[in-house]
Design a protein around this motif. Structure first.
Motif, PDB file in Angstrom:
ATOM      1  N   UNK A 221     102.667  25.822  40.048  1.00 30.58           N
ATOM      2  CA  UNK A 221     101.890  26.794  40.830  1.00 30.58           C
ATOM      3  C   UNK A 221     100.968  27.592  39.895  1.00 30.58           C
ATOM      4  N   UNK A 222     101.480  27.938  38.724  1.00 34.35           N
ATOM      5  CA  UNK A 222     100.635  28.684  37.772  1.00 34.35           C
ATOM      6  C   UNK A 222      99.521  27.799  37.204  1.00 34.35           C
ATOM      7  N   UNK A 223      99.818  26.522  37.078  1.00 33.76           N
ATOM      8  CA  UNK A 223      98.783  25.571  36.653  1.00 33.76           C
ATOM      9  C   UNK A 223      97.636  25.562  37.683  1.00 33.76           C
ATOM     10  N   UNK A 224      97.982  25.546  38.972  1.00 32.07           N
ATOM     11  CA  UNK A 224      96.937  25.558  40.016  1.00 32.07           C
ATOM     12  C   UNK A 224      96.052  26.801  39.842  1.00 32.07           C
ATOM     13  N   UNK A 225      96.710  27.917  39.546  1.00 31.61           N
ATOM     14  CA  UNK A 225      95.947  29.169  39.374  1.00 31.61           C
ATOM     15  C   UNK A 225      95.077  29.095  38.111  1.00 31.61           C
ATOM     16  N   UNK A 226      95.673  28.681  37.006  1.00 34.97           N
ATOM     17  CA  UNK A 226      94.936  28.665  35.735  1.00 34.97           C
ATOM     18  C   UNK A 226      93.758  27.699  35.766  1.00 34.97           C
ATOM     19  N   UNK A 227      93.899  26.632  36.532  1.00 35.61           N
ATOM     20  CA  UNK A 227      92.810  25.645  36.623  1.00 35.61           C
ATOM     21  C   UNK A 227      91.814  26.021  37.731  1.00 35.61           C
ATOM     22  N   UNK A 228      92.058  27.146  38.378  1.00 36.81           N
ATOM     23  CA  UNK A 228      91.173  27.619  39.429  1.00 36.81           C
ATOM     24  C   UNK A 228      90.961  26.555  40.530  1.00 36.81           C
ATOM     25  N   UNK A 229      92.068  26.002  40.977  1.00 38.31           N
ATOM     26  CA  UNK A 229      92.044  24.908  41.956  1.00 38.31           C
ATOM     27  C   UNK A 229      91.720  25.458  43.354  1.00 38.31           C
ATOM     28  N   UNK A 230      90.961  24.684  44.126  1.00 38.84           N
ATOM     29  CA  UNK A 230      90.530  25.127  45.456  1.00 38.84           C
ATOM     30  C   UNK A 230      91.400  24.583  46.587  1.00 38.84           C
ATOM     31  N   UNK A 231      92.003  23.420  46.350  1.00 35.88           N
ATOM     32  CA  UNK A 231      92.749  22.770  47.436  1.00 35.88           C
ATOM     33  C   UNK A 231      94.024  22.163  46.852  1.00 35.88           C
ATOM     34  N   UNK A 232      95.088  22.228  47.647  1.00 38.05           N
ATOM     35  CA  UNK A 232      96.362  21.711  47.160  1.00 38.05           C
ATOM     36  C   UNK A 232      96.935  20.707  48.165  1.00 38.05           C
ATOM     37  N   UNK A 357      85.652  24.164  54.482  1.00 36.19           N
ATOM     38  CA  UNK A 357      85.749  24.330  53.028  1.00 36.19           C
ATOM     39  C   UNK A 357      86.814  25.351  52.646  1.00 36.19           C
ATOM     40  N   UNK A 358      87.298  25.212  51.419  1.00 40.46           N
ATOM     41  CA  UNK A 358      88.305  26.132  50.912  1.00 40.46           C
ATOM     42  C   UNK A 358      87.706  27.531  50.767  1.00 40.46           C
ATOM     43  N   UNK A 359      88.378  28.526  51.356  1.00 35.94           N
ATOM     44  CA  UNK A 359      87.875  29.906  51.258  1.00 35.94           C
ATOM     45  C   UNK A 359      87.855  30.346  49.800  1.00 35.94           C
ATOM     46  N   UNK A 360      88.759  29.812  49.025  1.00 41.48           N
ATOM     47  CA  UNK A 360      88.801  30.160  47.603  1.00 41.48           C
ATOM     48  C   UNK A 360      87.478  29.800  46.942  1.00 41.48           C
ATOM     49  N   UNK A 361      86.971  28.635  47.274  1.00 40.99           N
ATOM     50  CA  UNK A 361      85.709  28.171  46.707  1.00 40.99           C
ATOM     51  C   UNK A 361      84.550  29.010  47.254  1.00 40.99           C
ATOM     52  N   UNK A 362      84.551  29.224  48.556  1.00 49.74           N
ATOM     53  CA  UNK A 362      83.465  29.978  49.190  1.00 49.74           C
ATOM     54  C   UNK A 362      83.434  31.403  48.643  1.00 49.74           C
ATOM     55  N   UNK A 363      84.603  32.024  48.521  1.00 51.92           N
ATOM     56  CA  UNK A 363      84.663  33.407  48.020  1.00 51.92           C
ATOM     57  C   UNK A 363      84.095  33.505  46.612  1.00 51.92           C
TER      58      UNK A 363
END
Ligand code: 5AD
Length: 369
Positions: A221-232, A357-363
Motif C-alpha cells: 500500500x505504501x508502494x502505491x503511495x510512493x509511486x503516486x499510482x492512480x489506479x489499483x 478517470x481516476x480522481x487522483x490523477x484529475x486532482x
C-alpha cells in the motif's frame, strides 16, 4: 487502541495498516468497511465506472509461476483475435454505454505485436467518436513490459491509461513468483516510464500467495503511495493446476484457507481506500471467481471500478489465468445486463458513457495547472 480509535486517526501508521489488515471479528470488519465506503463516496462519488475487458491474445513470452497462460503451459490453445473482431467488440461497447475499455493480452514486444496494438488503439479511437463520446472510448492498455519508446507510441496513438501490476512490492517475493529473467527492477522502471509519459498508471498485487505477510501487504500500500499510482487492481491469488505453484494446491484448495484469503482481499481493498482516498480501485474478477457475489462485496469495501468481460465467448476458456474464472459461456450483452443489476443491487449508480478517470490523477492535473 481500539479499532474505532485507529480508524479515527487522521494518518494511519505502518503498524495501523498491519493491524487493520489482520482484523478478524465481524464488528471490526464492518467498521473498516463502513469507513472505506464513506471515504470512497466522499472522494470518488457514488458512481461505479465500467471498463469492458477484451482479452485479445493469450500468447505470452513470460513464465510467471502462478499464471495459467504462462509460455510453458503447453495445454493452452493460443489465439489472437482478428483486428475486426476486436474493433467490433469495442464498438459494441461504445454503443452499449461503456465509456472505456481495457485491451489486455499476454506479453509480447515484437514489432508485429506493437503494430497490432497501435492499429487497434487508433482504429478504436477514430471509430467510436460520437455525440455521447466526443473523444471516443477511453482506452486502457494492459500488455505488459515495453520500452519507454513503445509506451510513448501507445500514448500518442490515443491510449491514456495503463495497467501493470507489480504483483508484490517486495523484491524477494516478486522473485519467488517469477523466473530470474523477469526482474522486479525492470517492472518498477516500466511503471516510472509510464508516469513520465503521462499515462494514468494502474498497478496492484495478488493477495494471499505463499510467504506473503500483512507486513508485505502494508508495504504494498505504501508502494502505491510512493509511486503516486492512480489506479489499483488487486485480487486473491487462485491456484491454476497447470502451473508450478500448483504444488501448494493442497493448502490453497482448502475451504477455510480460501475463505481467509477472500476476506483478506476485501480488507486490503478497504485499507488501500482509506490510505489513498481518491484513486480508482477495481473490484476484480478473481474476487468473483472465489465467491459468486465477490465483486459486489468489493464495491462495498471501497472499490469503484468493475471490468465486465467482453472477450468473445469462444476464446474465453483459453484465457484462464486461474481456475474457476466466471462467465465462461456467457455473451457480452448478458454480462452487461447482469453487471448493471449487480451494481444497482449495491445501491450505487453505473457511470454510463464516461471515461471515469481516476480522481487522483484529475486532482493532480488541477493542482499543477
Ligand atoms: N491468481 C490470481 N491472479 C492471477 N493473475 C495471474 N494469475 C493469477 C492467479 N493464478 C493476475 C496477475 C496479473 C493479472 C493480469 O492477473 O496479478 O497481473
Amino acid at each position: 487502541m481500539t479499532t474505532e480509535e485507529i480508524l479515527q486517526k487522521p494518518e494511519l501508521e505502518h503498524s495501523d495498516l498491519i493491524y487493520l489488515l489482520g482484523l478478524t471479528s465481524k464488528e471490526d470488519t464492518n467498521l473498516l468497511k463502513e469507513l472505506a465506503y464513506n471515504i470512497m463516496i466522499k472522494n470518488c462519488g457514488e458512481q461505479v465506472y465500467l471498463r469492458g475487458l477484451i482479452e485479445f491474445s493469450n500468447y505470452c513470452v513470460n513464465d510467471c509461476y502462478y499464471c495459467g497462460i504462462r509460455k510453458s503451459n503447453k495445454n493452452v490453445e493460443r489465439y489472437t483475435l482478428s483486428e475486426e473482431e476486436i474493433i467490433n467488440s469495442a464498438k459494441w461497447c461504445a454503443d452499449s454505454g461503456y465509456g472505456s475499455i481495457v485491451l489486455q493480452s499476454g506479453e509480447r514486444s515484437d514489432d508485429k505485436f506493437i503494430e497490432l496494438v497501435l492499429n487497434l488503439v487508433k482504429s478504436i479511437k477514430s471509430s467510436t467518436i460520437s455525440e455521447k463520446l466526443p473523444d471516443g472510448l477511453g482506452i486502457t492498455l494492459c500488455v505488459g513490459e515495453q520500452t519507454e519508446d513503445t509506451y510513448r507510441r501507445f500514448y500518442d496513438a490515443g491510449a491514456h491509461r495503463y495497467l501493470l501490476r507489480i504483483e508484490s512490492s517486495s523484491k524477494d517475493l516478486y522473485q519467488q513468483l517469477h523466473p530470474e529473467y523477469q526482474s522486479w527492477e525492470k517492472r518498477v522502471e516500466c511503471l516510472k516510464s509510464l508516469k513520465r509519459i503521462g499515462f494514468q498508471v494502474g498497478t496492484g498485487v495478488m493477495i494471499g500467495f505463499p510467504n506473503q505477510t500483512y507486513e508485505h501487504l502494508a508495504n504494498d500500500i505504501k508502494f502505491f503511495r510512493d509511486m503516486d499510482i492512480d489506479m489499483i487492481g488487486m485480487g486473491p491469488y487462485i491456484v491454476h493446476n497447470q502451473t508450478p505453484m500448483y504444488e501448494y494446491s493442497e493448502i490453497y484448495n482448502d475451504k477455510q484457507k480460501k475463505q481467509e484469503i477472500y476476506q483478506l482481499a476485501l480488507r486490503m481493498i478497504a485499507v488501500t481506500r482509506i490510505y489513498l482516498k481518491d484513486v480508482n480501485i477495481a473490484s476484480t474478477t478473481a474476487l468473483q471467481a472465489m465467491y459468486a457475489m465477490g465483486r459486489e462485496a468489493g464495491l462495498m469495501f471501497g472499490a469503484n471500478v468493475i471490468m465486465p468481460l467482453l472477450t468473445p465467448t469462444d476464446v474465453r476458456e483459453q484465457y484462464q489465468l486461474y481456475e474457476g474464472k466466471p462467465c465462461l459461456d456467457e455473451f457480452s450483452s448478458d454480462c452487461f445486463e447482469c453487471i448493471q443489476h449487480r451494481i444497482e443491487s449495491t445501491g450505487r449508480k453505473v457511470g454510463l458513457d464516461l471515461w471515469g478517470d481516476s480522481k487522483h490523477f484529475v486532482n493532480k492535473s488541477v493542482t499543477i495547472s
